[in-house]
Design a protein around this motif. Structure first.
Motif, PDB file in Angstrom:
ATOM      1  N   ALA A  96       0.824  -1.211   0.000  1.00 37.71           N
ATOM      2  CA  ALA A  96       0.000   0.000   0.000  1.00 37.71           C
ATOM      3  C   ALA A  96       0.858   1.261   0.000  1.00 37.71           C
ATOM      4  N   ASN A  97       1.956   1.252   0.757  1.00 38.88           N
ATOM      5  CA  ASN A  97       2.842   2.414   0.778  1.00 38.88           C
ATOM      6  C   ASN A  97       3.468   2.652  -0.595  1.00 38.88           C
ATOM      7  N   THR A  98       3.951   1.577  -1.197  1.00 39.16           N
ATOM      8  CA  THR A  98       4.548   1.705  -2.525  1.00 39.16           C
ATOM      9  C   THR A  98       3.535   2.195  -3.549  1.00 39.16           C
ATOM     10  N   LEU A  99       2.312   1.671  -3.458  1.00 36.49           N
ATOM     11  CA  LEU A  99       1.275   2.068  -4.411  1.00 36.49           C
ATOM     12  C   LEU A  99       0.919   3.541  -4.252  1.00 36.49           C
ATOM     13  N   MET A 100       0.854   4.021  -3.017  1.00 39.49           N
ATOM     14  CA  MET A 100       0.503   5.418  -2.804  1.00 39.49           C
ATOM     15  C   MET A 100       1.568   6.350  -3.376  1.00 39.49           C
ATOM     16  N   VAL A 101       2.848   6.006  -3.191  1.00 42.10           N
ATOM     17  CA  VAL A 101       3.926   6.816  -3.763  1.00 42.10           C
ATOM     18  C   VAL A 101       3.864   6.781  -5.281  1.00 42.10           C
ATOM     19  N   TRP A 102       3.570   5.618  -5.842  1.00 40.78           N
ATOM     20  CA  TRP A 102       3.471   5.506  -7.303  1.00 40.78           C
ATOM     21  C   TRP A 102       2.331   6.363  -7.848  1.00 40.78           C
ATOM     22  N   VAL A 103       1.197   6.384  -7.162  1.00 37.95           N
ATOM     23  CA  VAL A 103       0.059   7.202  -7.611  1.00 37.95           C
ATOM     24  C   VAL A 103       0.429   8.683  -7.584  1.00 37.95           C
ATOM     25  N   LEU A 104       1.091   9.127  -6.517  1.00 36.82           N
ATOM     26  CA  LEU A 104       1.478  10.537  -6.423  1.00 36.82           C
ATOM     27  C   LEU A 104       2.463  10.922  -7.522  1.00 36.82           C
ATOM     28  N   LYS A 105       3.411  10.052  -7.793  1.00 35.82           N
ATOM     29  CA  LYS A 105       4.384  10.353  -8.851  1.00 35.82           C
ATOM     30  C   LYS A 105       3.713  10.367 -10.222  1.00 35.82           C
ATOM     31  N   THR A 106       2.778   9.452 -10.434  1.00 36.85           N
ATOM     32  CA  THR A 106       2.067   9.431 -11.716  1.00 36.85           C
ATOM     33  C   THR A 106       1.295  10.722 -11.930  1.00 36.85           C
TER      34      THR A 106
END
Length: 385
Positions: A136-146
């Motif tokens: 979940a942490n990795t996914l949240m960072v990926w969404v913000l970067k996208t």
């Protein structure tokens, strides 16, 4: 495309001006690169000294490490071009290049800041300093970067003269359609992000929710797996998990214990008055226990009820059961010493024998209840009567 029309403004520039532009570009690169290096060294010294602003210094140092040499070179060349009189259409192209170069470098800085900031945030809230990052942490960072890079791309397209309003509207409509199609999955996904950020529980915590309790084994993107106290694995959707009231026993600092002790109603007033003091002495003698109160709660024909409340300072369930067992055994012994009985109120059953004259009626005229009463009375009649 007329190449001559494009290159003709550049051909009219004197060689001396080109040399001046080159010197300005080289000087600009040296100054910018030197400023970045000096600033990073200063931030490194602040981090080593353990100053109060150490987190901010570490964040800035990591962000500046993402400085692109290509962006510095392009920016330096643009500084050199500013001393030339380029004319149309090179003025517009240079302005677009300024926006792209500075925007790309800013996006790189923000990308690194998101990574470092999110890493520090989740590390500070993790149960262990070396705990691995969850999905979940990795996914949240990926969404913000996208989101960051999509916004930058749209800004670049808009700057070069492309109308992005239609594209943005199409993306919005498509996003709504996708969201409606997978709303349950998205609900669990956002619930997973909420669990990762808010941390109502972590892997290894003992929780109770929706009528069952157990230890959390895994928190995924859609579901959470819990090993129940009875041994089986329970899989529950993240959105459904957050809809219910959740009790986290691992974060319990103390445990409040309350129970009642019942005494025989024939207990005298003097005996009942000694019970609270005796129970208080028993509770205060236990290690790791904080006494709260002991009171005579109610007096009825059934029993005298004493209400006992204390706090166990160790949240361990086994420790709580050991202390409660010791207190109950000591309370039984104290009741014996005080002469207080814990036996409930006695009951007496009186059976009345129906006279024979009343029972001489025909069997058909005797009511069922009366006949049953006669049978019971006959069976309960003492011998010799």
């Amino acid at each position: 495309m007329d190449i001559h029309a494009i290159t003709s403004p550049l051909a009219g520039i004197a060689p001396a001006n080109w040399l001046l532009a080159l010197a300005v570009a080289i000087g600009s690169y040296v100054i910018m690169h030197g400023a970045v290096v000096l600033f990073r060294r200063h931030l490194a010294r602040l981090s080593e000294q353990g100053r109060a602003d150490r987190p901010a210094a570490e964040l800035l140092k990591a962000t500046l490490a993402r400085t692109s040499k290509l962006a510095l070179i392009v920016t330096a060349l643009l500084f050199g071009l500013t001393v030339l009189d380029l004319g149309a259409p090179w003025d517009d192209r240079v302005r677009h290049l300024w926006f792209i170069a500075l925007g790309a470098q800013l996006a790189l800085y923000l990308d690194r800041a998101l990574s470092v900031g999110a890493q520090r945030y989740f590390r500070s809230r993790a149960s262990a300093p070396d705990a691995p990052a969850t999905v979940a942490n990795t996914l949240m960072v990926w969404v913000l970067k996208t989101v960051l890079w999509v916004v930058f791309l749209l800004a670049v397209l808009s700057n070069v003269g492309i109308d992005v309003s239609t594209l943005v509207a199409s993306l919005g409509i498509g996003g709504i359609a996708v969201a409606l199609a997978v709303q349950n999955v998205l609900g669990d996904l956002f619930a997973s992000l909420s669990i990762a950020v808010d941390k109502p529980f972590e892997v290894g915590d003992s929780i109770s929710v929706a009528g069952f309790s157990g230890n959390v084994e895994h928190v995924g993107l859609k579901t959470t797996r819990i090993r129940s106290d009875s041994g089986e694995q329970i899989v529950i959707a993240n959105a459904e998990l957050l809809k219910n009231t959740l009790r986290n026993f691992k974060r319990m600092s103390t445990r409040r214990v309350q129970f009642s002790l019942r005494a025989n109603p024939a207990t005298t007033t003097a005996q009942a008055a000694q019970v609270p003091a005796a129970l208080r002495a028993i509770i205060e003698a236990q290690e790791g226990v904080r006494y709260d109160r002991v009171h005579l709660k109610s007096v009825t024909q059934e029993a005298l009820e004493f209400d006992v409340v204390f706090h166990v300072l160790d949240p361990s369930y086994g420790r709580y059961m050991d202390i409660q067992q010791t207190i109950l055994l000591a309370a039984m012994e104290a009741f014996e010493q005080l002469g207080v009985s814990t036996v409930g109120a006695s009951r007496h059953l009186l059976i009345e024998r129906v006279p024979r004259a009343a029972s001489a009626k025909p069997a058909a005229s005797v009511k069922p209840a009366a006949a049953l009463h006669n049978i019971v009375s006959t069976r309960k009649q003492p011998a010799g009567m």
